[in-house]
Design a protein around this motif. Structure first.
Motif, PDB file in Angstrom:
ATOM      1  N   ALA A   2       0.831  -1.205   0.000  1.00 19.76           N
ATOM      2  CA  ALA A   2       0.000   0.000   0.000  1.00 19.76           C
ATOM      3  C   ALA A   2       0.868   1.258   0.000  1.00 19.76           C
ATOM      4  O   ALA A   2       0.611   2.201  -0.763  1.00 19.76           O
ATOM      5  CB  ALA A   2      -0.930   0.008   1.211  1.00 19.76           C
ATOM      6  N   LEU A   3       1.878   1.265   0.828  1.00 19.47           N
ATOM      7  CA  LEU A   3       2.729   2.455   0.930  1.00 19.47           C
ATOM      8  C   LEU A   3       3.632   2.643  -0.281  1.00 19.47           C
ATOM      9  O   LEU A   3       4.082   3.755  -0.543  1.00 19.47           O
ATOM     10  CB  LEU A   3       3.556   2.388   2.215  1.00 19.47           C
ATOM     11  CG  LEU A   3       2.736   2.441   3.508  1.00 19.47           C
ATOM     12  CD1 LEU A   3       3.645   2.267   4.712  1.00 19.47           C
ATOM     13  CD2 LEU A   3       1.932   3.724   3.600  1.00 19.47           C
ATOM     14  N   ASN A  22       1.594   3.518  -6.486  1.00 20.37           N
ATOM     15  CA  ASN A  22       1.885   4.677  -7.323  1.00 20.37           C
ATOM     16  C   ASN A  22       0.788   5.732  -7.310  1.00 20.37           C
ATOM     17  O   ASN A  22       1.015   6.847  -7.756  1.00 20.37           O
ATOM     18  CB  ASN A  22       2.137   4.228  -8.765  1.00 20.37           C
ATOM     19  CG  ASN A  22       3.423   3.452  -8.888  1.00 20.37           C
ATOM     20  OD1 ASN A  22       4.381   3.734  -8.186  1.00 20.37           O
ATOM     21  ND2 ASN A  22       3.444   2.467  -9.770  1.00 20.37           N
ATOM     22  N   ASP A  23      -0.386   5.376  -6.828  1.00 20.38           N
ATOM     23  CA  ASP A  23      -1.464   6.357  -6.818  1.00 20.38           C
ATOM     24  C   ASP A  23      -2.257   6.261  -5.502  1.00 20.38           C
ATOM     25  O   ASP A  23      -2.181   5.265  -4.791  1.00 20.38           O
ATOM     26  CB  ASP A  23      -2.393   6.171  -8.029  1.00 20.38           C
ATOM     27  CG  ASP A  23      -3.048   4.814  -8.054  1.00 20.38           C
ATOM     28  OD1 ASP A  23      -4.102   4.652  -7.395  1.00 20.38           O
ATOM     29  OD2 ASP A  23      -2.502   3.905  -8.728  1.00 20.38           O
ATOM     30  N   ARG A  24      -3.008   7.297  -5.227  1.00 16.96           N
ATOM     31  CA  ARG A  24      -3.734   7.416  -3.966  1.00 16.96           C
ATOM     32  C   ARG A  24      -4.775   6.312  -3.784  1.00 16.96           C
ATOM     33  O   ARG A  24      -4.877   5.711  -2.715  1.00 16.96           O
ATOM     34  CB  ARG A  24      -4.414   8.783  -3.892  1.00 16.96           C
ATOM     35  CG  ARG A  24      -5.143   9.020  -2.593  1.00 16.96           C
ATOM     36  CD  ARG A  24      -5.871  10.383  -2.610  1.00 16.96           C
ATOM     37  NE  ARG A  24      -6.500  10.672  -1.358  1.00 16.96           N
ATOM     38  CZ  ARG A  24      -7.631  10.129  -0.909  1.00 16.96           C
ATOM     39  NH1 ARG A  24      -8.248   9.228  -1.651  1.00 16.96           N
ATOM     40  NH2 ARG A  24      -8.138  10.458   0.244  1.00 16.96           N
ATOM     41  N   ASP A  25      -5.555   6.021  -4.806  1.00 20.66           N
ATOM     42  CA  ASP A  25      -6.611   5.016  -4.688  1.00 20.66           C
ATOM     43  C   ASP A  25      -6.048   3.626  -4.375  1.00 20.66           C
ATOM     44  O   ASP A  25      -6.598   2.902  -3.547  1.00 20.66           O
ATOM     45  CB  ASP A  25      -7.453   4.960  -5.975  1.00 20.66           C
ATOM     46  CG  ASP A  25      -8.293   6.220  -6.163  1.00 20.66           C
ATOM     47  OD1 ASP A  25      -8.506   6.940  -5.163  1.00 20.66           O
ATOM     48  OD2 ASP A  25      -8.722   6.475  -7.301  1.00 20.66           O
ATOM     49  N   THR A  26      -4.962   3.267  -5.035  1.00 19.51           N
ATOM     50  CA  THR A  26      -4.330   1.983  -4.766  1.00 19.51           C
ATOM     51  C   THR A  26      -3.782   1.958  -3.345  1.00 19.51           C
ATOM     52  O   THR A  26      -3.894   0.939  -2.643  1.00 19.51           O
ATOM     53  CB  THR A  26      -3.200   1.709  -5.779  1.00 19.51           C
ATOM     54  OG1 THR A  26      -3.738   1.799  -7.106  1.00 19.51           O
ATOM     55  CG2 THR A  26      -2.590   0.347  -5.578  1.00 19.51           C
ATOM     56  N   CYS A  27      -3.209   3.062  -2.917  1.00 20.54           N
ATOM     57  CA  CYS A  27      -2.680   3.155  -1.562  1.00 20.54           C
ATOM     58  C   CYS A  27      -3.802   2.986  -0.531  1.00 20.54           C
ATOM     59  O   CYS A  27      -3.680   2.181   0.407  1.00 20.54           O
ATOM     60  CB  CYS A  27      -1.980   4.503  -1.366  1.00 20.54           C
ATOM     61  SG  CYS A  27      -1.343   4.741   0.299  1.00 20.54           S
ATOM     62  N   VAL A  28      -4.885   3.704  -0.700  1.00 17.31           N
ATOM     63  CA  VAL A  28      -6.011   3.615   0.241  1.00 17.31           C
ATOM     64  C   VAL A  28      -6.607   2.218   0.227  1.00 17.31           C
ATOM     65  O   VAL A  28      -6.914   1.638   1.281  1.00 17.31           O
ATOM     66  CB  VAL A  28      -7.079   4.690  -0.075  1.00 17.31           C
ATOM     67  CG1 VAL A  28      -8.345   4.478   0.733  1.00 17.31           C
ATOM     68  CG2 VAL A  28      -6.502   6.080   0.183  1.00 17.31           C
TER      69      VAL A  28
END
Length: 177
Positions: free
Chosen positions: A158-159, A162-168
């Motif tokens: 998660a950390l 590459n993008d916010r949605d994937t991270c969240v």
């Protein structure tokens, strides 16, 4: 090991065979640990990595009961140590992790060690085999360690997204663990 430099080629071959047999045939976790404590860190310098790797791999796959599982756990931990020291040992480690928790329940000492080693494997090499192993181990007696390591792997993924949605999404998946 300490006398290795004094041995000729023939005696080194014999010593290598004795070391490999001592590892693969050992039935005592304490004796195996003591042997590996001396042999594994020296294996790359002595050019016996492949023989030690093969012996540890063989020992790690013999886990029919709790006692054998304990010895196999020790072998697996030392195989992981060797894989960190020498790339030649990594495929054997991956091979053992691929076979973990495929059939009947793993002995508890081995399941716990496998979860810890799979977590280490993922941390070092981001190997998907480790995540697959952890996913299988969450239904064994090593479930607490497996869930913990799986959570760490998901958190790292998660950390590193590459993008916010994937991270969240990855952070949410971590909460399951």
């Amino acid at each position: 090991v300490t006398a290795w430099g004094e041995l000729d080629r023939n005696h080194r071959c014999r010593a290598t065979a004795i070391i490999a047999t001592a590892i693969s045939d050992c039935t005592s976790g304490v004796a195996l640990n003591d042997t590996c404590l001396t042999v594994v860190p020296a294996a790359p310098d002595l050019s016996i990595t492949l023989d030690v790797k093969d012996a540890l791999r063989a020992r790690a796959t013999e886990r029919a009961d709790q006692a054998a599982g304990g010895v196999a756990a020790t072998a697996l931990r030392w195989l992981a140590h060797l894989a960190v020291l020498a790339d030649e040992a990594r495929p054997a480690l991956t091979d053992v992790l691929t076979g973990v928790a495929r059939t009947a329940n793993e002995p508890m000492p081995f399941a716990v060690a496998a979860a810890q080693v799979a977590g280490l494997t993922y941390d070092c090499w981001r190997d998907s085999t480790a995540v697959d192993c952890l996913t299988r181990l969450v239904t064994t007696d090593g479930d607490a360690d497996a869930w913990f390591a799986l959570g760490q792997a998901r958190l790292v993924d998660a950390l590193e997204a590459n993008d916010r949605d994937t991270c969240v999404g990855g952070l949410r998946a971590t909460l399951e663990c």
